[in-house]
Write a protein that holds these residues in place. Structure first.
Motif, PDB file in Angstrom:
ATOM      1  N   MET A   1      -5.349  16.499  -4.000  1.00 30.18           N
ATOM      2  CA  MET A   1      -6.428  15.939  -4.806  1.00 30.18           C
ATOM      3  C   MET A   1      -7.761  16.156  -4.108  1.00 30.18           C
ATOM      4  N   ALA A   2      -8.710  16.754  -4.816  1.00 29.99           N
ATOM      5  CA  ALA A   2     -10.018  17.043  -4.245  1.00 29.99           C
ATOM      6  C   ALA A   2     -10.910  15.799  -4.284  1.00 29.99           C
ATOM      7  N   THR A   3     -11.820  15.715  -3.321  1.00 30.56           N
ATOM      8  CA  THR A   3     -12.774  14.614  -3.244  1.00 30.56           C
ATOM      9  C   THR A   3     -14.182  15.155  -3.444  1.00 30.56           C
ATOM     10  N   HIS A   4     -14.923  14.540  -4.376  1.00 31.81           N
ATOM     11  CA  HIS A   4     -16.269  14.979  -4.703  1.00 31.81           C
ATOM     12  C   HIS A   4     -17.235  13.818  -4.586  1.00 31.81           C
ATOM     13  N   LEU A   5     -18.449  14.110  -4.137  1.00 34.81           N
ATOM     14  CA  LEU A   5     -19.530  13.125  -4.177  1.00 34.81           C
ATOM     15  C   LEU A   5     -20.578  13.628  -5.156  1.00 34.81           C
ATOM     16  N   ILE A   6     -20.972  12.778  -6.099  1.00 30.23           N
ATOM     17  CA  ILE A   6     -21.894  13.173  -7.164  1.00 30.23           C
ATOM     18  C   ILE A   6     -23.096  12.244  -7.178  1.00 30.23           C
ATOM     19  N   THR A   7     -24.283  12.821  -7.267  1.00 33.06           N
ATOM     20  CA  THR A   7     -25.481  12.046  -7.543  1.00 33.06           C
ATOM     21  C   THR A   7     -25.828  12.202  -9.017  1.00 33.06           C
ATOM     22  N   GLY A   8     -26.474  11.187  -9.584  1.00 33.62           N
ATOM     23  CA  GLY A   8     -26.881  11.277 -10.985  1.00 33.62           C
ATOM     24  C   GLY A   8     -25.743  11.155 -11.978  1.00 33.62           C
ATOM     25  N   ALA A   9     -24.699  10.389 -11.627  1.00 34.02           N
ATOM     26  CA  ALA A   9     -23.521  10.291 -12.499  1.00 34.02           C
ATOM     27  C   ALA A   9     -23.689   9.267 -13.615  1.00 34.02           C
ATOM     28  N   GLY A  10     -24.854   8.663 -13.728  1.00 32.45           N
ATOM     29  CA  GLY A  10     -25.038   7.614 -14.723  1.00 32.45           C
ATOM     30  C   GLY A  10     -25.299   8.112 -16.129  1.00 32.45           C
ATOM     31  N   SER A  11     -25.730   9.352 -16.273  1.00 37.49           N
ATOM     32  CA  SER A  11     -26.043   9.866 -17.608  1.00 37.49           C
ATOM     33  C   SER A  11     -26.097  11.388 -17.572  1.00 37.49           C
ATOM     34  N   GLY A  12     -26.200  11.983 -18.750  1.00 36.62           N
ATOM     35  CA  GLY A  12     -26.406  13.423 -18.852  1.00 36.62           C
ATOM     36  C   GLY A  12     -25.329  14.259 -18.180  1.00 36.62           C
ATOM     37  N   ILE A  13     -25.780  15.306 -17.493  1.00 38.59           N
ATOM     38  CA  ILE A  13     -24.869  16.248 -16.850  1.00 38.59           C
ATOM     39  C   ILE A  13     -23.980  15.553 -15.830  1.00 38.59           C
ATOM     40  N   GLY A  14     -24.555  14.676 -15.019  1.00 37.39           N
ATOM     41  CA  GLY A  14     -23.788  13.998 -13.981  1.00 37.39           C
ATOM     42  C   GLY A  14     -22.663  13.157 -14.548  1.00 37.39           C
ATOM     43  N   ALA A  15     -22.936  12.432 -15.632  1.00 34.98           N
ATOM     44  CA  ALA A  15     -21.901  11.614 -16.256  1.00 34.98           C
ATOM     45  C   ALA A  15     -20.792  12.480 -16.837  1.00 34.98           C
ATOM     46  N   SER A  16     -21.169  13.605 -17.439  1.00 36.18           N
ATOM     47  CA  SER A  16     -20.176  14.497 -18.039  1.00 36.18           C
ATOM     48  C   SER A  16     -19.246  15.092 -16.992  1.00 36.18           C
ATOM     49  N   VAL A  17     -19.810  15.588 -15.907  1.00 38.17           N
ATOM     50  CA  VAL A  17     -18.963  16.222 -14.900  1.00 38.17           C
ATOM     51  C   VAL A  17     -18.131  15.184 -14.172  1.00 38.17           C
ATOM     52  N   ALA A  18     -18.652  13.973 -13.965  1.00 36.63           N
ATOM     53  CA  ALA A  18     -17.867  12.915 -13.327  1.00 36.63           C
ATOM     54  C   ALA A  18     -16.659  12.562 -14.186  1.00 36.63           C
ATOM     55  N   ARG A  19     -16.874  12.411 -15.483  1.00 38.28           N
ATOM     56  CA  ARG A  19     -15.761  12.086 -16.378  1.00 38.28           C
ATOM     57  C   ARG A  19     -14.703  13.178 -16.365  1.00 38.28           C
ATOM     58  N   ARG A  20     -15.132  14.433 -16.388  1.00 37.63           N
ATOM     59  CA  ARG A  20     -14.183  15.550 -16.416  1.00 37.63           C
ATOM     60  C   ARG A  20     -13.360  15.600 -15.127  1.00 37.63           C
ATOM     61  N   LEU A  21     -13.993  15.367 -13.994  1.00 33.13           N
ATOM     62  CA  LEU A  21     -13.283  15.407 -12.722  1.00 33.13           C
ATOM     63  C   LEU A  21     -12.292  14.245 -12.606  1.00 33.13           C
ATOM     64  N   LEU A  22     -12.689  13.066 -13.092  1.00 28.01           N
ATOM     65  CA  LEU A  22     -11.776  11.928 -13.067  1.00 28.01           C
ATOM     66  C   LEU A  22     -10.574  12.161 -13.980  1.00 28.01           C
ATOM     67  N   GLU A  23     -10.834  12.747 -15.137  1.00 29.31           N
ATOM     68  CA  GLU A  23      -9.750  12.983 -16.091  1.00 29.31           C
ATOM     69  C   GLU A  23      -8.682  13.908 -15.531  1.00 29.31           C
ATOM     70  N   ARG A  24      -9.071  14.810 -14.659  1.00 30.63           N
ATOM     71  CA  ARG A  24      -8.076  15.722 -14.103  1.00 30.63           C
ATOM     72  C   ARG A  24      -7.465  15.201 -12.802  1.00 30.63           C
ATOM     73  N   GLY A  25      -7.856  13.985 -12.383  1.00 31.43           N
ATOM     74  CA  GLY A  25      -7.199  13.334 -11.262  1.00 31.43           C
ATOM     75  C   GLY A  25      -7.869  13.484  -9.920  1.00 31.43           C
ATOM     76  N   ASP A  26      -9.097  13.999  -9.888  1.00 30.09           N
ATOM     77  CA  ASP A  26      -9.802  14.138  -8.619  1.00 30.09           C
ATOM     78  C   ASP A  26     -10.355  12.791  -8.155  1.00 30.09           C
ATOM     79  N   ASP A  27     -10.678  12.717  -6.885  1.00 27.46           N
ATOM     80  CA  ASP A  27     -11.214  11.508  -6.260  1.00 27.46           C
ATOM     81  C   ASP A  27     -12.733  11.609  -6.243  1.00 27.46           C
ATOM     82  N   LEU A  28     -13.422  10.574  -6.749  1.00 27.72           N
ATOM     83  CA  LEU A  28     -14.874  10.640  -6.878  1.00 27.72           C
ATOM     84  C   LEU A  28     -15.571   9.533  -6.104  1.00 27.72           C
ATOM     85  N   LEU A  29     -16.665   9.932  -5.451  1.00 33.53           N
ATOM     86  CA  LEU A  29     -17.633   9.005  -4.878  1.00 33.53           C
ATOM     87  C   LEU A  29     -18.937   9.212  -5.638  1.00 33.53           C
TER      88      LEU A  29
END
Length: 229
Positions: A1-29
Motif C-alpha cells: 500500500m502506497a503512502t501519499h501526502l497531499i496539500t489542498g485536499a479540501g476541494s477541487g483537484i486535491g479533493a478529487s485525487v484524494a478520493r481516488r487514492l483512498l478508493e483504491r486503498g492507498d494510505d493518505l496524509l
C-alpha cells in the motif's frame, strides 16, 4: 500500500485525487492549516490521516512537524494547494505578493525539504500542480504567475538533484479548472462563472494518477492539460 501526502485536499483537484487514492486503498496524509481544518478534512475523506501545518507561514512548518508523528517513508508528495490574488503590478502590495509567494512557492519548497528523507527512502514521487500561468504571464496575473514560474524552476531543479536518489518529479499545468478557486478568479475578473466551461477536477486527477502509476522505466516531467470545450 502506497503512502501519499497531499496539500489542498479540501476541494477541487486535491479533493478529487484524494478520493481516488483512498478508493483504491492507498494510505493518505492530508495537510491542514489548523486543527479545525484537519477535522473537516477527516470528515470529507474518511480513512485519511491529517497533518497540521500552515502553508501561509512556511517558517513554522518545521516546528509544526516536530510536534507530530511523521511517516517513515512517502511514496508521493502532491503539492496541489494554491492561492490567487489578481491585480495590476502597479497596485499589488507586498502583502499580496507574500500571500501568493509563501503559499505557492516557499511553502512547497520547505515542505519538500522537510520530507525529502521519506521520499528518498521510498524512491518516491514529487508532483507539483502548477498552472498555465506557470508557463505564460498575462495582465493582472503577475504575482500569481511569478509564484508559479518559480514553482516550475523548483521542480526542474529538484528533478536534476534527486535523480540519483530515485525520486521522480512531475509538473502538471492545468488550464482553468472548475473549482472554488476558479470561481474566486471570475469574481476578481468581474465575469460570470460557469463551471461547465472548464476542466472537471476529476480529469486533472486522472492525469495525476497516470503520472504516479507510470512504471519505473519512465517518468512524466511536464504535462499540460487544457479545456477541451
Amino acid at each position: 500500500m502506497a503512502t501519499h501526502l497531499i496539500t489542498g485536499a479540501g476541494s477541487g483537484i486535491g479533493a478529487s485525487v484524494a478520493r481516488r487514492l483512498l478508493e483504491r486503498g492507498d494510505d493518505l496524509l492530508l495537510l491542514a492549516r489548523d486543527a479545525g481544518r484537519a477535522k473537516e478534512l477527516a470528515a470529507l475523506h474518511p480513512g485519511a490521516r491529517t497533518l497540521v501545518g500552515d502553508l501561509g507561514n512556511p517558517d513554522r512548518l518545521s516546528w509544526a512537524f516536530g510536534q507530530q508523528t511523521m511517516p517513515d517513508r512517502l511514496d508521493s508528495l502532491l503539492h496541489v494547494a494554491g492561492v490567487v490574488e489578481l491585480g495590476p503590478i502597479g497596485e499589488l502590495t507586498p502583502k499580496a505578493w507574500h500571500f501568493q509567494l509563501n503559499t505557492n512557492l516557499v511553502a512547497p519548497a520547505e515542505l519538500t525539504r522537510l520530507l525529502l528523507p521519506q521520499l528518498r527512502a521510498a524512491r518516491g514521487h514529487l508532483l507539483f500542480v502548477n498552472s498555465g500561468a506557470g508557463l505564460a504571464a498575462h495582465a493582472e496575473w503577475g504575482a500569481y504567475a511569478a509564484s508559479k514560474h518559480g514553482l516550475k524552476a523548483l521542480a526542474d531543479s529538484l528533478r536534476h538533484e534527486e535523480r540519483a536518489h530515485g525520486v521522480r518529479v512531475t509538473s502538471v499545468y492545468p488550464g482553468r479548472t472548475a473549482s472554488p478557486m476558479q470561481e474566486k478568479v471570475h469574481r476578481q475578473e468581474g465575469k460570470e462563472y460557469d463551471a461547465a466551461r472548464w476542466i472537471d477536477p476529476e480529469s486533472v486527477a486522472t492525469t495525476l494518477l497516470m503520472a504516479l502509476d507510470l512504471p519505473r522505466d519512465a517518468e512524466v516531467n511536464d504535462l499540460t492539460v487544457r479545456p477541451g470545450r
